[in-house]
Scaffold this active site. Structure first.
Site, PDB file in Angstrom:
ATOM      1  CG  ASP A 114     -10.050   2.404   6.236  1.00 39.29           C
ATOM      2  OD1 ASP A 114     -10.906   1.602   5.859  1.00 39.29           O
ATOM      3  OD2 ASP A 114      -8.891   2.443   5.771  1.00 39.29           O
ATOM      4  CD  GLU A 121     -11.884  -1.992   8.029  1.00 35.97           C
ATOM      5  OE1 GLU A 121     -12.192  -2.759   7.114  1.00 35.97           O
ATOM      6  OE2 GLU A 121     -10.999  -1.116   7.906  1.00 35.97           O
TER       7      GLU A 121
HETATM    8  C1  GLC Z   1     -10.455  -0.899   4.806  1.00 36.02           C
HETATM    9  C2  GLC Z   1     -11.539  -0.610   3.789  1.00 36.02           C
HETATM   10  C3  GLC Z   1     -11.133  -1.195   2.476  1.00 36.02           C
HETATM   11  C4  GLC Z   1      -9.855  -0.537   2.047  1.00 36.02           C
HETATM   12  C5  GLC Z   1      -8.784  -0.685   3.112  1.00 36.02           C
HETATM   13  C6  GLC Z   1      -7.628   0.220   2.859  1.00 36.02           C
HETATM   14  O1  GLC Z   1     -10.327  -2.246   5.055  1.00 36.02           O
HETATM   15  O2  GLC Z   1     -12.761  -1.113   4.253  1.00 36.02           O
HETATM   16  O3  GLC Z   1     -12.118  -1.032   1.492  1.00 36.02           O
HETATM   17  O4  GLC Z   1      -9.400  -1.108   0.845  1.00 36.02           O
HETATM   18  O5  GLC Z   1      -9.268  -0.323   4.386  1.00 36.02           O
HETATM   19  O6  GLC Z   1      -7.988   1.549   3.110  1.00 36.02           O
END
Ligand code: GLC
Length: 544
Positions: free
Chosen positions: A208, A274
């Site tokens: 993440d 991500e």
């Molecule tokens: C990422 C996740 C999202 C979350 C954020 C904070 O972007 O995909 O759903 O709210 O991180 O953890």
């Protein structure tokens, strides 16, 4: 190289499960791990009656106060009772592996919950041994937070903690304080988390907001954003600055290299990140020699590109050109943070074309649960809104629309649960569901199944090179070529019939149309119906 010499995460298709919304087995309106186990045969039972995916990525199921629906973790090494227990998790891994399905889990390294014991200790006093595990700073001398960073969920990225007289950093909710990855103890503890799950047999991690874990050591002010969005909300402080010092720091790559070494020591485990950013920065996440992440998520087709043949081709070509030879591409068209694919692209015909695009480009596709049914944005009454982003930044920014329950059949609550689910089931569930679409040969679900199984059986589609060819306006044509076979993909991104000259093709056979109603022979001139996509096997006369 033959297909078998590629890694599973290169050949395969990944399917994202948002566990709250997939299948409730306990009767509380919230999905759980047992529910996922019950639905594994739907995902892959080894036959073309199932979807045929190779891996599932499960969004967080850890203990959490659920301020951000699990992305606020209060214990990295357990399962929230809502979702089950570690025993259920072990069973899930075993049951998935029995079916040849790999299990990828979410790893949330940037922030914990404010209820995590580490933060409770850290905030207990300025001289607590864990004080430096989080990012604490004094306010500015003129008052106010330490710098001008804003939270992605609205408001400042700092919250004042009166008992200890300092601010702590959180670029999401104030309930999500950010770990200090410059502290070696934090690194060691978070590497132990990876070890914990690797030892339980997981096949990889989706990391993440991995580009956020290191910030500039001096936590400098970000420069102002000269291009403010026209609809800027007063509390959207993050959008007022350019993200320069709060993410994508050069030294993050050293940490990723070490994570990768750890994963490699457990076998073929995949590291997915991500990540956003311009191509030249993004590509660095593969590592200078391929020693970084295996798959930095590529969100360009989801986030940046207009839904036209020209802009999609430009995005694919730029990405392909930017990749060093060791880097494997990947594509994402939907996830739990964006509106539904069928809504964004304008309808069901477009969603079918998107499916063919995603499953025929070179690189690993990640599907989002429900997109295989063509789910559109859910309609959430204001009093049912759950997502903190929507609650803080307005209903238009709510991610609930893409998190509604999976639609399995026409029974009450779509077969998802026996009681009212945590988010409303979409109104179309009686017709748009797995059972109904299975019975209709030309449904989008059957298209997904055919596409995935075709990809599984085809060297060209699974691992072949990508070669775009010139095409008339609104059409996107490309070859996928492996030593043993070639396939031509022809996609019509318009609502008009298009006659297309297909370079390199003289005779061929249609293997699949997005309309699932033709397998005729074709010659060099293809006729594409509105929003039709074709996969063609050449039969003779292939010219380079
Ligand atoms: C990422 C996740 C999202 C979350 C954020 C904070 O972007 O995909 O759903 O709210 O991180 O953890």
């Amino acid at each position: 190289m033959t297909r078998s010499s590629y890694k599973w995460w290169q050949r395969g298709v990944i399917y994202q499960i948002y566990p709250r919304s997939f299948q409730d087995s306990s009767g509380n309106g919230i999905g759980d791990l047992n529910g996922i186990i019950q639905r594994l045969d739907y995902l892959n039972d080894g036959t073309p009656n199932s979807l045929g995916v190779d891996a599932i990525w499960i969004s967080p199921f850890y203990p959490s106060p659920m301020a951000d629906f699990g992305y606020d973790v209060s214990d990295y090494c357990d399962v929230h009772p809502l979702f089950g227990s570690l025993a259920h998790f072990d069973h899930l891994v075993q049951a998935a592996h029995q079916r040849g399905i790999k299990v990828i889990i979410d790893y949330v390294p940037n922030h914990t919950s404010d209820q995590h014991p580490w933060f409770i200790e850290s905030s207990s006093s300025r001289d607590n041994p864990k004080r430096d595990w989080y990012i604490w700073r004094n306010g500015r001398t003129d008052g106010g937070p330490p710098n001008n960073w804003g939270s992605f969920f609205g408001g400042p990225a700092w919250t004042y903690h009166a008992p200890t007289g300092q601010y702590y950093l959180h670029q999401f909710l104030k309930e999500q304080p950010e770990l200090n990855w410059r502290n070696p103890e934090v690194r060691a503890a978070m590497f132990d988390v990876l070890r914990f799950w690797l030892a339980r047999g997981v096949d990889g991690f989706r990391m993440d907001v991995i580009g956020l874990i290191l910030k500039h050591p001096e936590l400098r002010d970000n420069p102002p954003n000269p291009h403010l969005p026209p609809d800027l909300l007063p509390n959207d402080l993050a959008a007022r600055t350019l993200m320069v010092h709060n993410l994508d720091q050069d030294d993050v790559h050293e940490i990723l290299r070490k994570m990768r070494q750890l994963l490699d020591s457990y076998g073929d485990c995949v590291a997915i990140g991500e990540l956003w950013g311009p191509l030249d920065r993004w590509v660095r996440y593969y590592g200078a020699q391929g020693e970084g992440l295996h798959l930095p998520f590529n969100f360009r087709l989801m986030d940046e590109v207009a839904w036209t043949a020209e802009s999609i081709r430009a995005s694919v070509d730029e990405m392909e050109a930017a990749l060093p030879p060791f880097a494997w591409p990947n594509y994402v068209l939907g996830n739990h943070d964006r509106i539904r694919l069928a809504t964004r692209f304008g309808g069901q015909a477009q969603a079918c074309l998107a499916a063919m695009l995603l499953l025929t480009l070179r690189g690993t596709p990640t599907l989002y649960y429900g997109d295989e049914l063509g789910l559109e944005n859910g309609v959430i009454p204001p009093e049912k809104l759950q997502d903190p982003q929507g609650l803080n930044l307005g209903a238009a920014r709510s991610r609930d629309v893409a998190r509604t329950p999976m639609q399995w059949d026409a029974s009450s609550y779509a077969g998802f649960s026996s009681v009212e689910p945590w988010l409303p089931v979409s109104a179309d569930y009686e017709t748009r569901n797995v059972a109904a679409q299975t019975a209709v040969p030309t449904s989008i679900l059957n298209l997904y199944r055919r596409l995935i199984w075709l990809r599984r059986s085809s060297d060209a589609l699974a691992i072949g090179a990508y070669q775009p060819v010139d095409a008339p306006r609104s059409c996107f044509l490309y070859w996928r070529s492996a030593p043993s076979e070639r396939r031509l993909i022809a996609l019509n991104f318009s609502d008009r019939v298009q006659q297309v000259q297909a370079p390199g093709l003289s005779n061929g056979r249609i293997l699949l149309s997005t309309h699932l109603d033709r397998t005729d022979r074709v010659t060099a001139v293809l006729s594409l119906r509105p929003w039709e996509g074709l996969i063609i096997a050449p039969e003779e006369g292939i010219h380079d």
